[in-house]
Design a protein around this motif. Structure first.
Motif: not given
Ligand code: LLP
Length: 447
Positions: A83, A102, A125, A169, A182, A221, A260, A262, A304, A344, A348
């Motif tokens: 994503k 994912d 997911h 989950r 988030v 997550h 997850g 983040g 993830e 963004r 946010y």
């Molecule tokens: N795994 C799951 C189940 C998730 O929902 C997400 C992000 C990730 C992994 C990856 O998270 P990351 O490592 O990229 O932080 N649009 C928002 C972020 C939304 C994140 C949603 N889920 C932004 O631009 O900050």
């Protein structure tokens, strides 16, 4: 005259003082003309060749980040959260670097499959997966589906023909104090089931009753932009306790623990980011302690990361349209992109840096707000940035750390198509996604 102006070749190959290497791709330098280069290509040349706005993506940086995860977590499965940014090439790079992928929709699944990602290495997911998408994913043979609701258990059991591996989950009740949009580790949000709740227990029972579903582990997550690794240590302790509880209650051994993503990245100089070395240590200790406490065999860990793989690899290029000094107000640098290619800031309150990329500015600077071209006052890209006081229309502004959740969140508001995505690597560039044109918009409009 400065020494650099007398001997411009001194600049070549040196990191630019204008660019902070914790925010820009590692391969950022500047050339003899004082222009910023990424992956060996001058950003101003890319702007001329592909127009603006344009997303630039440094392939080496993406691969390096994948390699860093593999190095720090040699025993864990690293699952790239598509994503953040997904194209066939990106999926191909991360898969080549040994990551799983994912996906959270039939669209992302189709891109990953088109890139040749092995279905077995794909995790599905989503908080509201449509039946047709579950059907497509099962038919494609995705390795795991992360169950998010009781309804999904019913739907999945109806359609599986052979055992499908699933994760459940859970929200472990950990508040990472991030932006509410988030924050996903706490109980009162839409994802998963609160850990320890009656619904979570019911979900486990229902899955275990289904012969077509094989519950292999738990997923959580916690949220986004988490730089304190201790939150993950706490998640491990709570999740392993929950896994031990399933063993005690049902005599079933769950073997996978997916924590997850983040992991925080620095968007601007000085921002805190996740230290992978420390995270690896904390996870290791937490796993040892939790497993010893519950007499539980060490589960296979999965992480993830999305943003931490691609954010810093991306730079967005804009052309300055005008510079406006509002009487009694701020100075606005208005560019030809904005909230369509980077929502963004509006969503946010994200903060970015902006740097002039087509020359080495030597004169005085001014403080400005970089705003977009779209019809909303909130269409802002960067506030309080220092830009050359003589910045002119036609010059190129580059905003770093825009590889994650930019292309994937883009819209065509005001009838302005989405920008192209161009990869750079060792002095060469390649268009991965072309610009969306008015003709594209008309193609979808059936009249
Ligand atoms: N795994 C799951 C189940 C998730 O929902 C997400 C992000 C990730 C992994 C990856 O998270 P990351 O490592 O990229 O932080 N649009 C928002 C972020 C939304 C994140 C949603 N889920 C932004 O631009 O900050």
């Amino acid at each position: 005259m400065t020494l650099l102006e007398i001997f411009p070749s001194l600049r070549s190959g040196m990191p630019s003082p204008r660019v902070d290497t914790t925010v820009w791709p590692c391969e950022t330098h500047y050339d003899d003309l004082g222009r910023i280069t990424v992956g060996g290509v001058a950003l101003a040349d890319l702007a001329d060749q592909y127009g603006t706005p344009t997303y630039v993506l440094d392939e080496t940086e993406v691969r390096r980040r994948c390699q860093a995860y593999r190095k720090h977590f040699p025993d864990a499965e690293i699952i790239y959260a598509a994503k953040a940014l997904l194209t066939k090439s990106v999926a191909g790079w991360v898969a080549e670097e040994g990551l799983s992928v994912d996906v959270c929709s039939a669209g992302e699944l189709a891109i990953a499959l088109a890139a040749g990602v092995t279905p077995e290495r794909i995790v599905l997911h989503g908080s509201g997966k449509p039946f047709a998408e579950l059907e497509t994913a099962v038919a494609a043979g995705v390795g795991r589906i992360v169950i998010d609701s009781l309804t999904e258990i019913t739907l999945l059991s109806a359609l599986v023909q052979r055992p499908q591996r699933v994760l459940l989950r859970l929200s472990p009740g950990i508040d990472v104090h991030g932006h509410p949009a988030v924050k996903t580790g706490v109980a009162d949000q839409k994802f998963g089931f609160p850990l320890g709740s009656a619904q979570a227990a019911e979900a486990v029972e229902r899955i275990l009753r289904q012969p077509g579903l094989e519950l292999v582990g738990f997923h959580c997550h916690l949220g986004s932009q988490i730089h304190d690794p201790d939150y993950y240590g706490e998640a491990v302790r709570r999740m392993v306790a929950a896994m031990a509880h399933v063993r005690d209650e049902h005599d079933v051994l769950l073997t996978e623990l997916d924590l997850g993503g983040g992991h925080a990245v620095a968007y601007r100089s000085g921002d805190a980011e996740m230290n992978l070395y420390v995270l690896a240590d904390i996870l290791d200790d937490a796993l040892d302690a939790a497993c010893a406490r519950h007499g539980f065999p060490r589960p296979h860990l999965a992480l993830e990361p999305g943003r931490a793989i691609v954010a810093r690899a991306g730079v967005t290029l804009y052309r300055v349209m005008t510079v406006k000094h509002i009487e009694g107000g701020r100075t606005f640098v208005i560019v030809d992109g904005g909230m369509n290619d980077n929502p963004r800031v509006a969503l946010y309150g994200a903060r970015y840096d902006a740097v002039v990329a087509n020359r080495h500015p030597t004169g005085p600077h001014m403080t400005a707000t970089v705003a977009g071209r779209y019809c909303e006052a909130g269409d802002i890209l960067a506030t309080d940035v220092r830009v050359p006081a003589d910045l002119r229309p036609g010059e190129i502004l580059a905003i770093p750390c825009t590889g994650a959740y930019h292309h994937s969140l883009a819209s065509s508001y005001n009838g302005v198509g989405r920008p192209p995505l161009v990869s750079v690597d060792k002095g060469r560039c390649r268009e991965l996604i072309r610009r969306e044109t008015p003709a594209d918009l008309l193609t979808r409009d059936l009249g």
